[in-house]
Design an enzyme around this catalytic site. Structure first.
Site, mmCIF file in Angstrom:
data_model
loop_
_atom_site.group_PDB
_atom_site.id
_atom_site.type_symbol
_atom_site.label_atom_id
_atom_site.label_comp_id
_atom_site.label_asym_id
_atom_site.label_seq_id
_atom_site.Cartn_x
_atom_site.Cartn_y
_atom_site.Cartn_z
ATOM 1 N N HIS A 20 30.106 44.606 38.720
ATOM 2 C CA HIS A 20 29.795 44.403 36.403
ATOM 3 C C HIS A 20 29.658 46.555 36.674
ATOM 4 C CE1 HIS A 20 30.723 43.962 33.010
ATOM 5 N NE2 HIS A 20 29.378 44.413 32.599
ATOM 6 N N HIS B 161 43.102 47.080 32.202
ATOM 7 C CA HIS B 161 43.775 48.121 31.439
ATOM 8 C C HIS B 161 43.240 48.837 30.604
ATOM 9 C CE1 HIS B 161 46.657 46.371 35.093
ATOM 10 N NE2 HIS B 161 47.035 47.717 35.081
ATOM 11 N N ARG C 230 47.280 35.207 35.175
ATOM 12 C CA ARG C 230 46.646 36.348 35.952
ATOM 13 C C ARG C 230 47.065 36.100 37.342
ATOM 14 N NH1 ARG C 230 40.813 38.125 36.835
ATOM 15 N NH2 ARG C 230 42.193 40.361 37.863
ATOM 16 N N ARG C 231 47.870 37.488 38.445
ATOM 17 C CA ARG C 231 47.677 36.701 39.824
ATOM 18 C C ARG C 231 49.372 36.275 39.772
ATOM 19 N NH1 ARG C 231 41.953 35.949 39.748
ATOM 20 N NH2 ARG C 231 40.562 37.649 40.459
#
Length: 568
Positions: free
Chosen positions: A227, A380, A443-444
């Site tokens: 983070h 993004h 995702r992934r």
């Protein structure tokens, strides 16, 4: 854009320029390769192309994440900071110059070796490289080498700053230098967690030492770094906003003191936040998750200070130019100047990015979007737009300045088109990812319809957003990236030399120079940062070590098998 920005100016020291440009060449080469991996990965996920033999989805996904999120950003930041320190605090001493070059070469060695293993398909562990997924052991060695190179380069910057302080006793340092110190201190402290897990956990485990690895501890140490990494990306963008943009628009910064306070708060508050990335992780007591979620929301403060400061700067500059009415100052901003347009669009994108961050850090809402494309979409528009567009805007004046060339009106127009293309592409891709995430798209994962399940099919047919929409946005982004890389090489090698592009550092601020001296007492801020780190991590980490379950054995074949399954 007026030709006035092409006036002759004193350039950054030639040796420092070469150092900065060496970083920039690596950054933009990484940008191009990472973008190629990204567009292929996106088209593959949408089922629009079939990847050739020898290339799998996770290989591309790893290359895309590592080359853009770690390599492009870090090299660009270091190049920008070396140039800015040289401009505002004088040329680097020969000793610091040598130290910076040593750091660069070590970084390049680590980068090249790690990239080689990704290309060879021996490090398909994604950007987060979570154990028990295992890469070739030397991939992790390369990552450790890369971190060491970063530390050496950061040390050169810190030495340069404190040598300036020693020679200018009693003086307040330039704002650019102050912000570099805050960024580099954050970077060094955060990467200590990454180094610990790589050197003491992952490397021995990858070489076969021991029975397994403490997964919870390794992920916790990663997110202790992960983070603050976000703020390592954001803070250089803020540096450009605070120190460059006021000069570009023909004004001054609203408040130098407010800018320094914001960076002190980032340094203090960025560390004990990693558990908000692990809200779905078993083994961490809810109390400690609550503590770190609460601390996460405190980071809104320096961001809001930045937003207030920047828009106050814009309005005051507009008023000085004769604007009238509540929003008349907006028309006075140089929208046709890519040096302003790109960072400004990045600022505007940070508004929805910040809202998405609140969702990600909220326990109940995070449970809805966790491990979905929502998270990728958020990433993004925050890093891939706020940060990257700002970096692009910086590149259009910094590269010709470092090489003694000119940012022409024609090249400025090219930059405006490239920036607008990036904006359109990101709107399509990121909005699509957010909607797909709310529809449950994970995702992934590579292309799959999950046996033609109705929910999965909707991810390809939904009118408002689907994988094809995301891919179209990705293609537009790729075109914009190719334009940016071409523009970089043009500005570096082929742009005309009639005058040199300015290095537009802001001259002072509207609130004067009454800056509290204690802001530069770095011992206080480092001690407070360590106290917050210990408060957020000491007890839960001790518990992870004492009550660790049996270590997990390596899984170094799952991704390849999973990819082959879905490619069939």
């Amino acid at each position: 854009m007026k030709e006035g920005i092409l006036e002759k100016v004193v350039r950054v020291d030639q040796n420092d320029s070469k150092l900065a440009m060496a970083h920039m060449y690596v950054a933009f080469l990484s940008l191009l390769i990472g973008a190629i991996a990204g567009v292929l990965q996106g088209l593959s996920r949408a089922g629009l192309i079939t990847l050739p033999a020898g290339i799998n989805y996770y290989q591309l996904l790893t290359a895309h994440g590592v080359l853009l999120a770690l390599v492009f950003t870090t090299y660009f930041i270091y190049g920008f900071y070396y140039a800015g320190l040289s401009k505002t605090m004088g040329s680097f001493s020969s000793q610091n110059h040598k130290l910076a070059w040593i750091g660069f070469y070590i970084m390049v060695i680590g980068t090249a070796v790690a990239a080689a293993f990704i290309i060879l398909g021996q490090a398909n562990v994604l950007y987060t490289f979570y154990p028990p997924l295992q890469a070739n052991p030397f991939f992790y060695v390369a990552l450790a080498v890369y971190v060491v190179g970063n530390w050496i380069g950061a040390t050169a910057m810190l030495r340069h700053y404190f040598e300036w302080k020693k020679e200018n006793k009693g003086e307040i340092s330039p704002l650019f230098g102050f912000m570099v110190v805050a960024t580099m201190l954050l970077w060094i402290i955060s990467t200590i967690g990454l180094a610990i897990t790589i050197i003491f956990q992952i490397i021995p485990w990858a070489f076969g030492a021991g029975d397994g690895i403490n997964i919870l501890l390794s992920r916790t140490l990663f997110w202790y770094f992960g983070h603050p990494l976000v703020y390592f990306w954001l803070m250089p963008a803020y540096v450009a906003w605070y120190t460059i943009i006021p000069k570009v628009i023909g004004g001054k910064l609203f408040s130098d003191s407010l800018a320094r306070l914001a960076f002190i708060l980032f340094l203090l508050l960025s560390f004990p936040l990693g558990f908000h990335h692990q809200l779905m992780e078993p083994g961490i007591e809810s109390f400690w998750k609550f503590v770190q979620v609460a601390l996460t929301f405190t980071t809104v403060t320096p961001s809001l200070l930045t937003a207030f400061s920047m828009f106050a700067t814009f309005e005051l500059a507009g008023r000085e130019k004769g604007s009238r009415g509540l929003f008349g100052w907006v028309r006075k901003l140089p929208w046709g100047d890519v040096r302003f347009l790109a960072p400004m669009l990045g600022m505007l994108f940070f508004i929805p990015a910040g809202a998405g961050g609140i969702v990600n850090a909220s326990h109940q809402m995070n449970a809805v979007v966790h491990n979905t494309l929502w998270v990728v979409g958020h990433f993004h528009i925050s890093v891939g737009t706020t940060v990257v567009l700002t970096f692009f805007g910086v590149a259009y004046w910094l590269i010709p300045h470092l090489t003694g060339r000119t940012l022409t009106a024609k090249m400025n127009k090219f930059g405006v088109i490239q920036t607008l293309l990036w904006t359109v592409g990101m709107i399509l891709m990121s909005a699509g990812m957010h909607i797909l995430g709310l529809m449950g798209a994970p995702r992934r994962t590579g292309y799959t319809t999950y046996g033609d399940h109705p929910t999965a099919l909707e991810w390809f047919t939904n009118f408002f957003a689907n994988h094809v929409t995301v891919s179209v946005g990705g293609v537009i982004l790729f075109i914009s990236t190719v334009m940016m890389v071409a523009g970089f090489f043009h500005l570096a090698l082929f742009a005309p030399r009639q005058g040199t592009a300015t290095f537009p550092i802001s001259d002072g601020s509207y609130n004067g120079t009454n800056i509290p001296a204690f802001f530069e007492n770095w011992r206080i801020w480092i001690i407070l940062a360590i106290v917050l780190i210990l408060a957020g991590y000491l007890i839960p980490v001790i518990d992870m070590v004492r009550n660790a379950p049996p270590g997990a054995p390596p899984i170094n074949w799952v991704i390849q098998q999973f990819s082959m399954l879905y490619l069939k």
